[in-house]
Write a protein that holds these residues in place. Structure first.
Motif, short mmCIF file in Angstrom:
data_model
loop_
_atom_site.label_atom_id
_atom_site.label_comp_id
_atom_site.label_asym_id
_atom_site.label_seq_id
_atom_site.Cartn_x
_atom_site.Cartn_y
_atom_site.Cartn_z
N ILE A 51 25.07 42.76 -28.10
CA ILE A 51 23.05 43.26 -27.78
C ILE A 51 23.38 44.73 -27.45
O ILE A 51 24.25 44.66 -26.28
N TYR B 193 23.88 41.09 -34.16
CA TYR B 193 23.86 42.24 -33.70
C TYR B 193 22.38 42.83 -33.64
O TYR B 193 21.71 42.23 -34.23
N CYS B 194 22.44 43.03 -31.83
CA CYS B 194 20.48 43.68 -32.33
C CYS B 194 20.59 44.95 -31.48
O CYS B 194 21.81 45.08 -30.53
N PHE C 288 19.62 48.19 -38.71
CA PHE C 288 18.58 47.34 -38.51
C PHE C 288 17.67 47.21 -38.78
O PHE C 288 16.30 47.57 -39.48
N GLU C 289 17.53 45.50 -39.13
CA GLU C 289 16.63 44.72 -39.10
C GLU C 289 15.55 45.11 -38.36
O GLU C 289 15.56 44.95 -37.33
N SER D 158 13.72 43.02 -37.14
CA SER D 158 13.67 41.90 -36.80
C SER D 158 14.25 41.51 -35.34
O SER D 158 14.56 40.83 -33.90
N TRP D 159 15.59 42.37 -35.46
CA TRP D 159 16.53 43.12 -34.49
C TRP D 159 16.24 44.31 -33.46
O TRP D 159 17.48 44.21 -33.09
N ILE D 160 15.82 44.54 -33.36
CA ILE D 160 14.42 45.72 -32.49
C ILE D 160 14.14 44.82 -31.91
O ILE D 160 13.19 44.27 -31.65
N ALA E 58 15.66 39.06 -26.67
CA ALA E 58 16.38 39.39 -26.78
C ALA E 58 17.17 38.03 -27.69
O ALA E 58 17.12 37.86 -28.27
N MET F 48 17.00 35.74 -30.87
CA MET F 48 18.33 35.61 -31.80
C MET F 48 18.43 33.85 -32.14
O MET F 48 19.80 34.36 -32.64
#
Length: 217
Positions: free
Chosen positions: A8, A106-107, A130-131, A133-135, A154, A158
């Motif tokens: 993260i 990862y995000c 970064f997609e 949904s990863w933010i 987060a 995930m």
């Protein structure tokens, strides 16, 4: 072998070199509003925190509320400065490339707004990594760092247990939040003195992004 199931990243100061810009703008704006603030004081008091902390501290210290349009004006000024100056943290893209090649999820979990994160990534070319949904933003949980809410949100989103997560941070507030969430955390000393991150409880320190993969392995 990777010790973690999810990395993260904080955003400001870890992926994009926004902290000098945003804290300079913030200090100038607060001073303009009658709350004299130096750049160094802004770094000390607000780096790594959500914007509500600025409102809370100013009210606590002065008994005066900031203007209703404070957030909008602040972000507008910061984005204008981003257009002129913002750069990615050196080596950040290479670390993300390494994680992708290694199959490591990862995000990003940032005290900044979703708009601020998107603008910063677009300006620096990091958006390709970064997609949506990863933010994750403090906007998603209401309470920002140093509470653990954002990092726990987060991890949950995930699908990873907190104990299997590692956080990459550059602010004491972020380190405190990660530790409160039950996560390991590595501190980037690009702007923050190592002793401040150590006092906050980091598991390790690094001064260049090229050093991070070895810490994670």
């Amino acid at each position: 072998m990777m010790r973690y199931d999810l990395v993260i990243f904080d955003n400001d100061g870890v992926l994009v070199d926004s902290e000098p810009i945003s804290n300079r703008v913030l200090a100038a704006y607060l001073t303009e509003l009658g709350h004299p603030t130096t750049y160094e004081e802004s770094i000390r008091d607000y780096m790594g925190s959500a914007v509500h902390r600025i409102h809370d501290l100013v009210l606590e210290r002065t008994g005066r509320q900031l203007p209703a349009d404070f957030d909008t004006t602040l972000h507008s000024r910061i984005f204008e400065a981003f257009d002129r100056e913002l750069q990615p943290i050196k080596g950040a893209a290479e670390v993300l490339e390494y994680l992708v090649a290694s199959g490591i999820p990862y995000c990003v979990a940032s005290s900044g707004t979703h708009e601020r994160i998107r603008v910063g990534h677009a300006r620096t070319g990091l958006d390709e990594w970064f997609e949506e949904s990863w933010i994750f933003s403090a906007e998603d949980v209401g309470r920002g760092k140093p509470t653990p809410d954002l990092f726990l949100h987060a991890a949950r989103s995930m699908g990873v247990e907190p104990a299997r997560c590692v956080v990459v941070e550059d602010s004491p507030l972020g380190v405190q939040a990660a530790r409160a969430a039950g996560m390991d955390v590595y501190g980037y000393t690009g702007m923050t003195p190592a002793e401040r991150l150590t006092e906050a409880g980091v598991n390790g320190l690094f001064g260049a992004m090229a050093e991070l993969p070895q810490l994670l392995a």
